[in-house]
Design a protein around this motif. Structure first.
Motif, PDB file in Angstrom:
ATOM      1  N   LYS A   4       0.824  -1.211   0.000  1.00 40.49           N
ATOM      2  CA  LYS A   4       0.000   0.000   0.000  1.00 40.49           C
ATOM      3  C   LYS A   4       0.857   1.260   0.000  1.00 40.49           C
ATOM      4  CE  LYS A   4      -3.881   2.085   2.400  1.00 40.49           C
ATOM      5  NZ  LYS A   4      -4.830   1.990   3.510  1.00 40.49           N
ATOM      6  N   SER A   5       1.905   1.283   0.800  1.00 41.74           N
ATOM      7  CA  SER A   5       2.738   2.488   0.876  1.00 41.74           C
ATOM      8  C   SER A   5       3.472   2.739  -0.445  1.00 41.74           C
ATOM      9  CB  SER A   5       3.735   2.375   2.027  1.00 41.74           C
ATOM     10  OG  SER A   5       4.666   1.352   1.790  1.00 41.74           O
ATOM     11  N   LYS A   6       3.959   1.700  -1.094  1.00 45.97           N
ATOM     12  CA  LYS A   6       4.667   1.870  -2.367  1.00 45.97           C
ATOM     13  C   LYS A   6       3.704   2.212  -3.504  1.00 45.97           C
ATOM     14  CE  LYS A   6       8.731   0.710  -0.832  1.00 45.97           C
ATOM     15  NZ  LYS A   6       9.768   1.678  -0.595  1.00 45.97           N
ATOM     16  N   THR A   7       2.513   1.632  -3.492  1.00 48.92           N
ATOM     17  CA  THR A   7       1.542   1.880  -4.550  1.00 48.92           C
ATOM     18  C   THR A   7       1.035   3.311  -4.510  1.00 48.92           C
ATOM     19  OG1 THR A   7       0.871  -0.431  -4.393  1.00 48.92           O
ATOM     20  CG2 THR A   7      -0.567   1.019  -5.613  1.00 48.92           C
ATOM     21  N   LYS A   8       0.825   3.853  -3.323  1.00 39.71           N
ATOM     22  CA  LYS A   8       0.353   5.236  -3.195  1.00 39.71           C
ATOM     23  C   LYS A   8       1.344   6.237  -3.786  1.00 39.71           C
ATOM     24  CE  LYS A   8      -2.695   5.310   0.781  1.00 39.71           C
ATOM     25  NZ  LYS A   8      -2.870   5.831   2.141  1.00 39.71           N
ATOM     26  N   LEU A   9       2.634   5.925  -3.690  1.00 31.93           N
ATOM     27  CA  LEU A   9       3.665   6.850  -4.154  1.00 31.93           C
ATOM     28  C   LEU A   9       4.023   6.683  -5.631  1.00 31.93           C
ATOM     29  CD1 LEU A   9       6.078   6.631  -1.102  1.00 31.93           C
ATOM     30  CD2 LEU A   9       4.447   8.441  -1.634  1.00 31.93           C
ATOM     31  N   ASP A  10       3.588   5.602  -6.253  1.00 34.48           N
ATOM     32  CA  ASP A  10       3.937   5.322  -7.647  1.00 34.48           C
ATOM     33  C   ASP A  10       3.056   6.148  -8.583  1.00 34.48           C
ATOM     34  OD1 ASP A  10       4.762   4.241 -10.033  1.00 34.48           O
ATOM     35  OD2 ASP A  10       4.763   2.183  -9.272  1.00 34.48           O
ATOM     36  N   ASN A  11       3.688   6.980  -9.399  1.00 37.44           N
ATOM     37  CA  ASN A  11       2.948   7.858 -10.318  1.00 37.44           C
ATOM     38  C   ASN A  11       2.359   7.115 -11.511  1.00 37.44           C
ATOM     39  OD1 ASN A  11       3.417  10.163  -8.813  1.00 37.44           O
ATOM     40  ND2 ASN A  11       5.359  10.572  -9.841  1.00 37.44           N
ATOM     41  N   ASN A  12       2.826   5.906 -11.788  1.00 32.33           N
ATOM     42  CA  ASN A  12       2.325   5.140 -12.929  1.00 32.33           C
ATOM     43  C   ASN A  12       1.038   4.396 -12.626  1.00 32.33           C
ATOM     44  OD1 ASN A  12       4.447   5.830 -14.657  1.00 32.33           O
ATOM     45  ND2 ASN A  12       5.750   4.260 -13.764  1.00 32.33           N
ATOM     46  N   ILE A  13       0.610   4.395 -11.379  1.00 30.44           N
ATOM     47  CA  ILE A  13      -0.576   3.645 -10.987  1.00 30.44           C
ATOM     48  C   ILE A  13      -1.774   4.577 -10.804  1.00 30.44           C
ATOM     49  CG2 ILE A  13      -1.566   2.185  -9.193  1.00 30.44           C
ATOM     50  CD1 ILE A  13       1.075   0.842  -8.984  1.00 30.44           C
ATOM     51  N   VAL A  14      -2.873   4.215 -11.449  1.00 25.81           N
ATOM     52  CA  VAL A  14      -4.099   5.007 -11.382  1.00 25.81           C
ATOM     53  C   VAL A  14      -4.962   4.550 -10.207  1.00 25.81           C
ATOM     54  CG1 VAL A  14      -6.175   5.680 -12.636  1.00 25.81           C
ATOM     55  CG2 VAL A  14      -4.044   5.337 -13.874  1.00 25.81           C
ATOM     56  N   ARG A  15      -5.146   3.238 -10.070  1.00 31.20           N
ATOM     57  CA  ARG A  15      -5.950   2.652  -8.992  1.00 31.20           C
ATOM     58  C   ARG A  15      -5.354   1.320  -8.574  1.00 31.20           C
ATOM     59  NH1 ARG A  15      -8.801   6.755  -8.593  1.00 31.20           N
ATOM     60  NH2 ARG A  15     -11.034   6.893  -8.752  1.00 31.20           N
ATOM     61  N   TYR A  16      -5.754   0.859  -7.373  1.00 30.25           N
ATOM     62  CA  TYR A  16      -5.367  -0.474  -6.908  1.00 30.25           C
ATOM     63  C   TYR A  16      -6.430  -0.979  -5.949  1.00 30.25           C
ATOM     64  CZ  TYR A  16      -3.838   1.712  -2.554  1.00 30.25           C
ATOM     65  OH  TYR A  16      -3.794   2.404  -1.371  1.00 30.25           O
ATOM     66  N   LEU A  17      -6.477  -2.293  -5.793  1.00 27.96           N
ATOM     67  CA  LEU A  17      -7.449  -2.916  -4.901  1.00 27.96           C
ATOM     68  C   LEU A  17      -6.862  -4.216  -4.368  1.00 27.96           C
ATOM     69  CD1 LEU A  17     -10.413  -3.087  -3.783  1.00 27.96           C
ATOM     70  CD2 LEU A  17     -10.917  -4.453  -5.801  1.00 27.96           C
ATOM     71  N   THR A  18      -6.999  -4.420  -3.062  1.00 31.86           N
ATOM     72  CA  THR A  18      -6.555  -5.661  -2.428  1.00 31.86           C
ATOM     73  C   THR A  18      -7.746  -6.299  -1.722  1.00 31.86           C
ATOM     74  OG1 THR A  18      -4.392  -4.660  -2.048  1.00 31.86           O
ATOM     75  CG2 THR A  18      -4.886  -6.672  -0.843  1.00 31.86           C
ATOM     76  N   VAL A  19      -7.940  -7.602  -1.967  1.00 36.59           N
ATOM     77  CA  VAL A  19      -9.062  -8.341  -1.383  1.00 36.59           C
ATOM     78  C   VAL A  19      -8.502  -9.576  -0.684  1.00 36.59           C
ATOM     79  CG1 VAL A  19     -11.230  -9.532  -1.855  1.00 36.59           C
ATOM     80  CG2 VAL A  19     -10.579  -7.555  -3.224  1.00 36.59           C
ATOM     81  N   LYS A  20      -9.015  -9.854   0.520  1.00 31.98           N
ATOM     82  CA  LYS A  20      -8.577 -11.010   1.301  1.00 31.98           C
ATOM     83  C   LYS A  20      -9.499 -12.200   1.031  1.00 31.98           C
ATOM     84  CE  LYS A  20      -7.693 -12.365   6.081  1.00 31.98           C
ATOM     85  NZ  LYS A  20      -7.714 -11.906   7.469  1.00 31.98           N
ATOM     86  N   TYR A  21      -8.907 -13.401   0.922  1.00 35.86           N
ATOM     87  CA  TYR A  21      -9.658 -14.621   0.666  1.00 35.86           C
ATOM     88  C   TYR A  21      -9.255 -15.717   1.636  1.00 35.86           C
ATOM     89  CZ  TYR A  21     -11.266 -12.841  -3.834  1.00 35.86           C
ATOM     90  OH  TYR A  21     -11.878 -12.123  -4.811  1.00 35.86           O
ATOM     91  N   LYS A  22     -10.167 -16.648   1.847  1.00 36.41           N
ATOM     92  CA  LYS A  22      -9.832 -17.831   2.633  1.00 36.41           C
ATOM     93  C   LYS A  22      -9.075 -18.831   1.768  1.00 36.41           C
ATOM     94  CE  LYS A  22     -13.621 -17.516   5.890  1.00 36.41           C
ATOM     95  NZ  LYS A  22     -14.798 -18.148   6.456  1.00 36.41           N
ATOM     96  N   ASN A  23      -9.512 -18.993   0.531  1.00 36.74           N
ATOM     97  CA  ASN A  23      -8.863 -19.891  -0.439  1.00 36.74           C
ATOM     98  C   ASN A  23      -8.772 -19.165  -1.772  1.00 36.74           C
ATOM     99  OD1 ASN A  23      -8.710 -22.168   1.296  1.00 36.74           O
ATOM    100  ND2 ASN A  23     -10.890 -22.513   0.939  1.00 36.74           N
ATOM    101  N   LEU A  24      -7.690 -19.408  -2.510  1.00 40.55           N
ATOM    102  CA  LEU A  24      -7.526 -18.795  -3.823  1.00 40.55           C
ATOM    103  C   LEU A  24      -7.759 -19.823  -4.915  1.00 40.55           C
ATOM    104  CD1 LEU A  24      -4.362 -16.533  -3.519  1.00 40.55           C
ATOM    105  CD2 LEU A  24      -6.712 -15.826  -3.805  1.00 40.55           C
ATOM    106  N   ASP A  25      -8.398 -19.381  -5.990  1.00 39.81           N
ATOM    107  CA  ASP A  25      -8.580 -20.201  -7.181  1.00 39.81           C
ATOM    108  C   ASP A  25      -7.450 -19.855  -8.145  1.00 39.81           C
ATOM    109  OD1 ASP A  25      -9.451 -21.685  -9.304  1.00 39.81           O
ATOM    110  OD2 ASP A  25     -11.119 -20.345  -9.809  1.00 39.81           O
ATOM    111  N   LEU A  26      -6.452 -20.727  -8.257  1.00 40.54           N
ATOM    112  CA  LEU A  26      -5.292 -20.457  -9.102  1.00 40.54           C
ATOM    113  C   LEU A  26      -5.465 -20.964 -10.529  1.00 40.54           C
ATOM    114  CD1 LEU A  26      -2.458 -21.324  -6.569  1.00 40.54           C
ATOM    115  CD2 LEU A  26      -3.314 -19.069  -7.198  1.00 40.54           C
TER     116      LEU A  26
END
Length: 108
Positions: A76-98
């Protein structure tokens, strides 16, 4: 450790070389911050429904990862400072579908 999906939307005017460098940068960042990248999906250049910061398109990078709270804070701290990024989203899961890729190029 918990499972997360982290999606980054980069500016539309980046070259493919810049997008690849951005992908590697955040994969290395996750791995160094006591996390583990399980899968990276490049969704490509997609249109927005509405303009975001005067952009109509963006490069989407989707990370499936395993990490801790420390890992999320670092991302989060690095993404906020990066000028090349417009938006970001992080979601927590119990299990991932790979296996499923929602924006794969060869859909049947």
């Amino acid at each position: 450790m918990n499972f997360y999906e982290h999606t980054i939307v980069a500016k539309q005017n980046l070259s493919q070389k810049d997008v690849d460098a951005l992908e590697k940068k955040y994969a290395d960042l996750i791995n160094k911050a006591s996390g583990k990248v399980l899968k990276v999906e490049k969704w490509g250049l997609l249109n927005f429904k509405k303009k975001i910061k005067n952009y109509t398109k963006g490069y989407f990078l989707h990370y499936k990862l395993e990490g801790e709270q420390k890992t999320l804070q670092e991302i989060k701290s690095k993404t906020k400072l990066d000028n090349n990024i417009v938006r970001y989203l992080t979601v927590k899961y119990k299990n991932l579908d790979l296996k499923t890729e929602y924006f794969s190029k060869n859909k049947n």
